[in-house]
Design a protein around this motif. Structure first.
Motif, PDB file in Angstrom:
ATOM      1  N   LEU A   1      33.519  39.539  32.807  1.00 15.23           N
ATOM      2  CA  LEU A   1      34.642  38.922  32.085  1.00 15.23           C
ATOM      3  C   LEU A   1      35.031  39.775  30.888  1.00 15.23           C
ATOM      4  CD1 LEU A   1      33.658  35.130  31.984  1.00 15.23           C
ATOM      5  CD2 LEU A   1      35.131  36.286  33.617  1.00 15.23           C
ATOM      6  N   MET A   2      34.018  40.282  30.172  1.00 16.15           N
ATOM      7  CA  MET A   2      34.311  41.099  28.993  1.00 16.15           C
ATOM      8  C   MET A   2      35.016  42.394  29.393  1.00 16.15           C
ATOM      9  SD  MET A   2      30.749  40.463  26.975  1.00 16.15           S
ATOM     10  CE  MET A   2      30.981  41.610  25.625  1.00 16.15           C
ATOM     11  N   PHE A   3      34.598  42.962  30.524  1.00 14.54           N
ATOM     12  CA  PHE A   3      35.225  44.199  30.992  1.00 14.54           C
ATOM     13  C   PHE A   3      36.716  43.976  31.238  1.00 14.54           C
ATOM     14  CE2 PHE A   3      36.414  47.082  34.531  1.00 14.54           C
ATOM     15  CZ  PHE A   3      36.183  48.288  33.892  1.00 14.54           C
ATOM     16  N   GLY A   4      37.082  42.748  31.613  1.00 11.74           N
ATOM     17  CA  GLY A   4      38.486  42.461  31.919  1.00 11.74           C
ATOM     18  C   GLY A   4      38.766  42.848  33.362  1.00 11.74           C
ATOM     19  N   GLN A   5      40.016  43.040  33.740  1.00 10.18           N
ATOM     20  CA  GLN A   5      40.394  43.373  35.120  1.00 10.18           C
ATOM     21  C   GLN A   5      40.002  42.228  36.051  1.00 10.18           C
ATOM     22  OE1 GLN A   5      42.245  46.292  35.434  1.00 10.18           O
ATOM     23  NE2 GLN A   5      41.936  45.978  33.281  1.00 10.18           N
ATOM     24  N   ASN A   6      40.897  41.844  36.889  1.00  9.70           N
ATOM     25  CA  ASN A   6      40.649  40.762  37.854  1.00  9.70           C
ATOM     26  C   ASN A   6      40.096  39.510  37.189  1.00  9.70           C
ATOM     27  OD1 ASN A   6      41.204  42.732  39.885  1.00  9.70           O
ATOM     28  ND2 ASN A   6      39.130  43.465  39.547  1.00  9.70           N
ATOM     29  N   LEU A   7      40.582  39.241  35.992  1.00 12.01           N
ATOM     30  CA  LEU A   7      40.132  38.023  35.325  1.00 12.01           C
ATOM     31  C   LEU A   7      40.832  36.809  35.922  1.00 12.01           C
ATOM     32  CD1 LEU A   7      40.132  39.299  31.676  1.00 12.01           C
ATOM     33  CD2 LEU A   7      38.192  38.234  32.801  1.00 12.01           C
ATOM     34  N   GLY A   8      40.123  35.698  35.902  1.00  8.97           N
ATOM     35  CA  GLY A   8      40.730  34.453  36.359  1.00  8.97           C
ATOM     36  C   GLY A   8      41.712  33.936  35.315  1.00  8.97           C
ATOM     37  N   ARG A   9      42.430  32.876  35.685  1.00  8.31           N
ATOM     38  CA  ARG A   9      43.440  32.325  34.768  1.00  8.31           C
ATOM     39  C   ARG A   9      42.794  31.744  33.515  1.00  8.31           C
ATOM     40  NH1 ARG A   9      46.207  28.290  38.695  1.00  8.31           N
ATOM     41  NH2 ARG A   9      47.675  27.854  37.019  1.00  8.31           N
TER      42      ARG A   9
ATOM     43  N   GLY B   1      40.498  33.196  31.788  1.00  8.57           N
ATOM     44  CA  GLY B   1      40.100  34.262  30.874  1.00  8.57           C
ATOM     45  C   GLY B   1      38.614  34.249  30.582  1.00  8.57           C
TER      46      GLY B   1
ATOM     47  N   HIS C   1      44.336  46.935  40.187  1.00  7.70           N
ATOM     48  CA  HIS C   1      44.446  46.773  38.743  1.00  7.70           C
ATOM     49  C   HIS C   1      45.172  45.516  38.314  1.00  7.70           C
ATOM     50  CE1 HIS C   1      42.425  50.222  37.308  1.00  7.70           C
ATOM     51  NE2 HIS C   1      43.040  50.986  38.178  1.00  7.70           N
ATOM     52  N   ARG C   2      45.561  44.710  39.286  1.00 13.74           N
ATOM     53  CA  ARG C   2      46.266  43.498  38.874  1.00 13.74           C
ATOM     54  C   ARG C   2      45.300  42.411  38.517  1.00 13.74           C
ATOM     55  NH1 ARG C   2      50.786  43.698  43.300  1.00 13.74           N
ATOM     56  NH2 ARG C   2      51.463  45.762  42.670  1.00 13.74           N
ATOM     57  N   GLY C   3      45.524  41.789  37.367  1.00 15.11           N
ATOM     58  CA  GLY C   3      44.602  40.752  36.934  1.00 15.11           C
ATOM     59  C   GLY C   3      44.981  39.424  37.474  1.00 15.11           C
TER      60      GLY C   3
END
Lengths: 294, 149
Positions: A231-239, A241, A292-294
């Protein structure tokens, strides 16, 4: 009104867990696994065999020569790495039809799951654990409850987020408050129906560390940590966050400091591009395009 | 046309049809700078605050870290004609998990190495966009709220 009766009804229609992945799961903890046993699991499944060769030849492993056969892949990569590929490859069938809900696009849950598998594998290496395929598998499957709950979460997303924002509760608690059950509980139930090994079922059930017993199993703690690092890395995060708890006890348990976390994130960032080949297992071209889309 | 800035990546542009975009910032930070006169803009997506963590990696890819990436961002924009005194700086990302503030601090540390920011912290995931033609900068969160910085 609780949605529990409806949710439990949807568990009755649960598809079977993909057979090849199921058989590979049973081999994960086997102490002396022979190459022949692994070949037996996959040899009649051409799609999985093709995936094994594709990943074995990808930049992720960085082998110098091209691999043409299953046997060669097994010899060069070893059984642990092969199990990872087989389980990931088998599990795509489960994730391919995931509906949005937690993620705003279709393969979001798959990419989050693969990321957790890879992060868990990386943590296992960092902590010099031998059971790396176990860690990868647990990371990959920790959120299976979301496969069933996504439809319900989609309907109630605004209400759940309101609880998160107004009461400062982590997402899974808000989820339980609004739906009557959370994705870890449903995942645990699915693991029981699918007859997963006990330890894997416990990881799925307790990965948000929601009760004191959750803290007593190393693997549960490791997957929790892999999940929050992803989650901290980010990328492909859920809605939702980053709306989850981070427990300092977990860091203490593994003797990790803030700087170690930064190093792990750095390392993950470095393997990230090469790991895209795992994302691509699901609907090939699409997987890479949307990486790369989250 | 969207120009995607990946993780630990930098893009600059002076073409009015370009929109620089970086997706799904967690504890990472996206920095967008823009010179409205030269119509030059750049965006950096860095992961970690300080290159002292791993100097050889920083040499390989300076965009991983704030202290090596941010100066590059400015230099690249100067080379396209931007001038320091005209540059506007906007920052998004640096999210944190819930919990006690002394742990899992990457997001906050990432933010603290920069001078000021406009939409950082909290626990949302953000996508940051910069339109080269106008300098308009906006953030989209994963729960689909959009706001201008």
């Amino acid at each position: 009104m609780s949605l529990i009766p409806q949710i439990l009804r949807s568990l009755k229609n649960l598809p079977p867990f993909p057979m090849v992945a199921q058989r590979a799961l049973m081999l994960v903890n086997k102490p002396e696994l022979s190459i022949q046993e692994l070949v037996e699991v996959i040899k009649f499944d051409p799609a999985i065999t093709a995936n094994v060769l594709r990943i074995a030849n990808s930049a992720y492993f960085g082998l110098r020569r091209e691999i043409h056969s299953l046997h060669q892949a097994l010899l060069l990569l070893g059984t642990q790495e092969l199990l990872k590929i087989i389980i990931a490859s088998g599990a795509t069938r489960l994730f391919a039809n995931a509906t949005p809900g937690y993620f705003s696009e279709r393969h979001g849950l798959w990419r989050h799951s693969v990321s957790c598998g890879l992060m868990a594998d990386l943590l296992a290496r960092e902590l010099t654990w031998a059971e790396r395929a176990t860690c990868f598998t647990a990371g990959l499957l920790h959120d299976i409850g979301k496969l069933v709950l996504s439809l319900f979460v989609d309907q109630k997303f605004a209400a759940i987020m309101e609880v998160v924002e107004t009461q400062g509760k982590p997402f899974h608690r808000a989820e339980k408050e609004i739906l009557g059950v959370d994705h870890a509980e449903i995942g645990g139930e699915m693991a029981r129906i699918w007859d997963f090994p006990d330890r894997l079922r416990l990881v799925i059930r307790h990965h948000h560390l929601d009760c004191p017993e959750s803290f007593s199993d190393n693997l549960v703690l490791l997957i929790h940590l892999a999940d929050v690092l992803v989650l901290m890395f980010g990328q492909n995060l859920g809605r939702e966050g980053l709306a989850y708890d981070g427990y300092p006890e977990v860091l203490k348990h593994f003797g990790l400091r803030e700087r170690d976390l930064e190093k792990i994130l750095l390392h993950f960032g470095c393997i990230w591009n090469d790991a895209q080949v795992f994302f691509g297992l699901i609907g090939s071209a699409h997987g890479l395009q949307c990486a790369h889309r989250g | 046309m969207d120009i995607v800035v990946g993780v630990a990546d930098l893009k600059v542009s002076n073409r009015p049809e370009h929109v620089l975009v970086t997706h799904a910032l967690g504890s990472c930070i996206g920095v967008a700078i823009y010179d409205p006169l030269a119509r030059v803009g750049g965006m950096l997506h860095f992961m970690l605050p300080e290159s002292s963590l791993d100097l050889s990696r920083a040499q390989e890819n300076p965009y991983m870290f704030a202290d090596t990436g941010v100066p590059r961002l400015f230099r690249e924009c100067y080379s396209l004609g931007a001038q320091k005194q005209r540059l506007r700086v906007k920052v998004a990302g640096g999210s944190q998990l819930f919990g006690r503030p002394e742990h899992f601090q990457v997001g906050r540390r990432n933010y603290n190495v920069l001078i000021h920011g406009e939409d950082v912290g909290g626990n949302k995931a953000r996508t940051l966009c910069l339109e080269i033609a106008t300098g308009k900068t906006w953030v989209r969160t994963t729960d689909n709220q959009i706001y201008e910085l």
